[in-house]
Motif scaffolding. Sequence first.
Motif, PDB file in Angstrom:
ATOM      1  N   PRO A 167       0.836  -1.208   0.000  1.00 23.73           N
ATOM      2  CA  PRO A 167       0.000   0.000   0.000  1.00 23.73           C
ATOM      3  C   PRO A 167       0.870   1.258   0.000  1.00 23.73           C
ATOM      4  N   VAL A 168       0.518   2.219  -0.837  1.00 23.59           N
ATOM      5  CA  VAL A 168       1.241   3.486  -0.837  1.00 23.59           C
ATOM      6  C   VAL A 168       1.021   4.214   0.488  1.00 23.59           C
ATOM      7  N   LEU A 169      -0.214   4.191   0.967  1.00 20.35           N
ATOM      8  CA  LEU A 169      -0.552   4.812   2.250  1.00 20.35           C
ATOM      9  C   LEU A 169      -1.039   3.742   3.209  1.00 20.35           C
ATOM     10  N   ARG A 170      -0.433   3.693   4.380  1.00 19.44           N
ATOM     11  CA  ARG A 170      -0.860   2.748   5.408  1.00 19.44           C
ATOM     12  C   ARG A 170      -1.081   3.531   6.705  1.00 19.44           C
ATOM     13  N   GLU A 202      13.889  16.154  -0.356  1.00 16.74           N
ATOM     14  CA  GLU A 202      12.667  16.881  -0.695  1.00 16.74           C
ATOM     15  C   GLU A 202      11.451  15.960  -0.649  1.00 16.74           C
ATOM     16  N   PHE A 203      11.628  14.719  -1.087  1.00 14.88           N
ATOM     17  CA  PHE A 203      10.531  13.755  -1.068  1.00 14.88           C
ATOM     18  C   PHE A 203      10.124  13.447   0.369  1.00 14.88           C
ATOM     19  N   SER A 204      11.099  13.267   1.238  1.00  5.97           N
ATOM     20  CA  SER A 204      10.814  12.997   2.645  1.00  5.97           C
ATOM     21  C   SER A 204      10.076  14.172   3.285  1.00  5.97           C
ATOM     22  N   GLN A 205      10.519  15.391   2.978  1.00  7.04           N
ATOM     23  CA  GLN A 205       9.861  16.570   3.541  1.00  7.04           C
ATOM     24  C   GLN A 205       8.444  16.711   3.006  1.00  7.04           C
ATOM     25  N   SER A 206       8.241  16.362   1.730  1.00  3.05           N
ATOM     26  CA  SER A 206       6.894  16.459   1.159  1.00  3.05           C
ATOM     27  C   SER A 206       5.948  15.481   1.845  1.00  3.05           C
ATOM     28  N   GLN A 207       6.449  14.311   2.221  1.00  2.00           N
ATOM     29  CA  GLN A 207       5.620  13.345   2.942  1.00  2.00           C
ATOM     30  C   GLN A 207       5.218  13.896   4.310  1.00  2.00           C
ATOM     31  N   GLU A 208       6.177  14.501   5.001  1.00  5.84           N
ATOM     32  CA  GLU A 208       5.890  15.080   6.307  1.00  5.84           C
ATOM     33  C   GLU A 208       4.833  16.176   6.192  1.00  5.84           C
ATOM     34  N   SER A 209       5.012  17.075   5.236  1.00  8.22           N
ATOM     35  CA  SER A 209       4.063  18.175   5.060  1.00  8.22           C
ATOM     36  C   SER A 209       2.698  17.667   4.614  1.00  8.22           C
ATOM     37  N   ALA A 210       2.684  16.600   3.810  1.00  7.82           N
ATOM     38  CA  ALA A 210       1.399  16.017   3.378  1.00  7.82           C
ATOM     39  C   ALA A 210       0.618  15.509   4.571  1.00  7.82           C
ATOM     40  N   ARG A 211       1.293  14.857   5.510  1.00  5.66           N
ATOM     41  CA  ARG A 211       0.623  14.360   6.717  1.00  5.66           C
ATOM     42  C   ARG A 211       0.033  15.522   7.521  1.00  5.66           C
ATOM     43  N   PHE A 255      -1.323   9.440  15.370  1.00  6.64           N
ATOM     44  CA  PHE A 255      -1.360   8.044  14.933  1.00  6.64           C
ATOM     45  C   PHE A 255      -0.427   7.906  13.739  1.00  6.64           C
ATOM     46  N   ALA A 256      -0.156   6.662  13.352  1.00  6.64           N
ATOM     47  CA  ALA A 256       0.858   6.399  12.330  1.00  6.64           C
ATOM     48  C   ALA A 256       0.287   6.540  10.928  1.00  6.64           C
ATOM     49  N   ILE A 257       0.992   7.303  10.099  1.00  9.09           N
ATOM     50  CA  ILE A 257       0.675   7.429   8.674  1.00  9.09           C
ATOM     51  C   ILE A 257       1.960   7.151   7.911  1.00  9.09           C
ATOM     52  N   ASP A 258       2.043   5.982   7.319  1.00  9.62           N
ATOM     53  CA  ASP A 258       3.245   5.589   6.585  1.00  9.62           C
ATOM     54  C   ASP A 258       3.017   5.748   5.083  1.00  9.62           C
ATOM     55  N   ILE A 259       3.986   6.362   4.423  1.00 14.35           N
ATOM     56  CA  ILE A 259       3.943   6.539   2.975  1.00 14.35           C
ATOM     57  C   ILE A 259       5.120   5.770   2.391  1.00 14.35           C
ATOM     58  N   LYS A 260       4.818   4.810   1.528  1.00 11.93           N
ATOM     59  CA  LYS A 260       5.870   3.964   0.970  1.00 11.93           C
ATOM     60  C   LYS A 260       5.815   4.009  -0.548  1.00 11.93           C
ATOM     61  N   LEU A 261       6.863   4.543  -1.141  1.00 12.42           N
ATOM     62  CA  LEU A 261       6.950   4.599  -2.600  1.00 12.42           C
ATOM     63  C   LEU A 261       8.415   4.723  -2.985  1.00 12.42           C
ATOM     64  N   LEU A 266       0.744  17.196  -2.664  1.00 18.89           N
ATOM     65  CA  LEU A 266      -0.704  17.391  -2.704  1.00 18.89           C
ATOM     66  C   LEU A 266      -1.445  16.070  -2.818  1.00 18.89           C
ATOM     67  N   MET A 267      -0.987  15.183  -3.701  1.00 23.21           N
ATOM     68  CA  MET A 267      -1.720  13.934  -3.927  1.00 23.21           C
ATOM     69  C   MET A 267      -1.614  12.988  -2.742  1.00 23.21           C
ATOM     70  N   PHE A 268      -0.463  12.998  -2.048  1.00 19.02           N
ATOM     71  CA  PHE A 268      -0.357  12.222  -0.811  1.00 19.02           C
ATOM     72  C   PHE A 268      -1.359  12.735   0.222  1.00 19.02           C
ATOM     73  N   ALA A 269      -1.431  14.063   0.372  1.00 21.13           N
ATOM     74  CA  ALA A 269      -2.324  14.651   1.354  1.00 21.13           C
ATOM     75  C   ALA A 269      -3.777  14.284   1.063  1.00 21.13           C
ATOM     76  N   LEU A 270      -4.178  14.345  -0.205  1.00 21.47           N
ATOM     77  CA  LEU A 270      -5.550  14.014  -0.579  1.00 21.47           C
ATOM     78  C   LEU A 270      -5.842  12.529  -0.344  1.00 21.47           C
ATOM     79  N   GLY A 271      -4.861  11.684  -0.605  1.00 21.61           N
ATOM     80  CA  GLY A 271      -5.031  10.259  -0.335  1.00 21.61           C
ATOM     81  C   GLY A 271      -5.272   9.992   1.135  1.00 21.61           C
ATOM     82  N   ILE A 272      -4.547  10.716   1.993  1.00 21.47           N
ATOM     83  CA  ILE A 272      -4.729  10.557   3.441  1.00 21.47           C
ATOM     84  C   ILE A 272      -6.127  11.025   3.842  1.00 21.47           C
ATOM     85  N   VAL A 273      -6.543  12.184   3.335  1.00 23.49           N
ATOM     86  CA  VAL A 273      -7.880  12.698   3.640  1.00 23.49           C
ATOM     87  C   VAL A 273      -8.947  11.690   3.216  1.00 23.49           C
TER      88      VAL A 273
END
Length: 362
Positions: A48-51, A117-126, A242-248, A258-265
């Motif tokens: 899963p991309v988002l867990r 930058e990818f790691s920071q984008s994941q943090e900001s998406a959460r 709570f835990a939000i893991d992004i794996k890609l 943006l798309m990670f954030a929307l997926g989480i929402v």
Amino acid sequence: MPRRTVTMLAATLSLIALLCAGVLIPVPYSEMSPGPTVNTLGDARGEPVLRISGHETYPTSGHLNMTTVRVTGAEYRMNLVEAVAGWIAEDAVVVPHDTLYPDGKTAEQSTQENAEEFSQSQESARVAALGQLGIPVSARVVVSSVQKDSPAEGRLHAGDVIKSVDGTPVRDPKDVAKIVTKRRPGKPVTFTIVPAKDAAAAEKAGRAPTTSATVTVPTKRAPDADRAIVGIQAGRDHTFPFAIDIKLDDVGGPSAGLMFALGIVDKLTPGALTGGRFVAGTGTIDDTGKVGPIGGIEMKLVGAREAGARYFLTPAANCPSAAPATPEGLTLIKVDTIADAVKSLEKVRKGDTAGLPDCSPG
């Protein structure tokens, strides 16, 4: 030998020479082309991309695809024939090499920067996603990195939580530099910190850290100005409820935020955010949910449409270049914030596409 034959032979040899030269002569250009798209609601390579764990989640449907761009490597040098072929192709863009790799960056440096930058984008998406849902997230100022051979080396460490500098509490990473630069170069600065190990242990135990330490750090003159520095990069770290893991894997840069954030929402709210439709998009995102522009928008539009997308969430600043390059059958939706994107997806879900924000050249 007849003159006509000699002329034809000379022309043929000249053409061969030109082709050989075109293949052998390197030119200072790089190529961008559409990369793969990945559904943030689905799986990538069987994972899963988002867990999300520790909070109720809901079934999703449809697509919220992040988009990518393929680029030639930093050390690859195109030849003239390749450059001309790229200029002619409709699914590729040839750009100056320095546009993609400024300041002579090596492949390793570019890869490292993209990973950060990818790691920071994941943090900001959460953070942005939970902010959109009204779920509080605690933040703290930390030491992001320590420069080698700097005054801070061995005294401060990545992950240390900065509580105050010279007795002044810090609430933003920019506060650290403001306070340090008030000192004359050579004068020491006092940091009150929670050591990284203590901060990590407290977070794992679900409690606030109870220990702190005072560290005195010498300063030195900055290489480019008469101001004091200690040689650290301050940043912001968050404690999530709570835990939000992004794996890609094999993806870099900040443009998937943006798309990670929307997926989480989508996963944290009942019902399908897209109404089961195929939506793709791009855009950086900051902690407040502000969406920023990205590079290679034209290629991302092509990749999204080839994957089957019907709608494309487009950062407002990218609209002037995106609108003229829109593939047939793809509707661009202008977004400035994650809230804009959620509202627009509600319209898509209801079929009210006439009211979507217009992404036009002007």
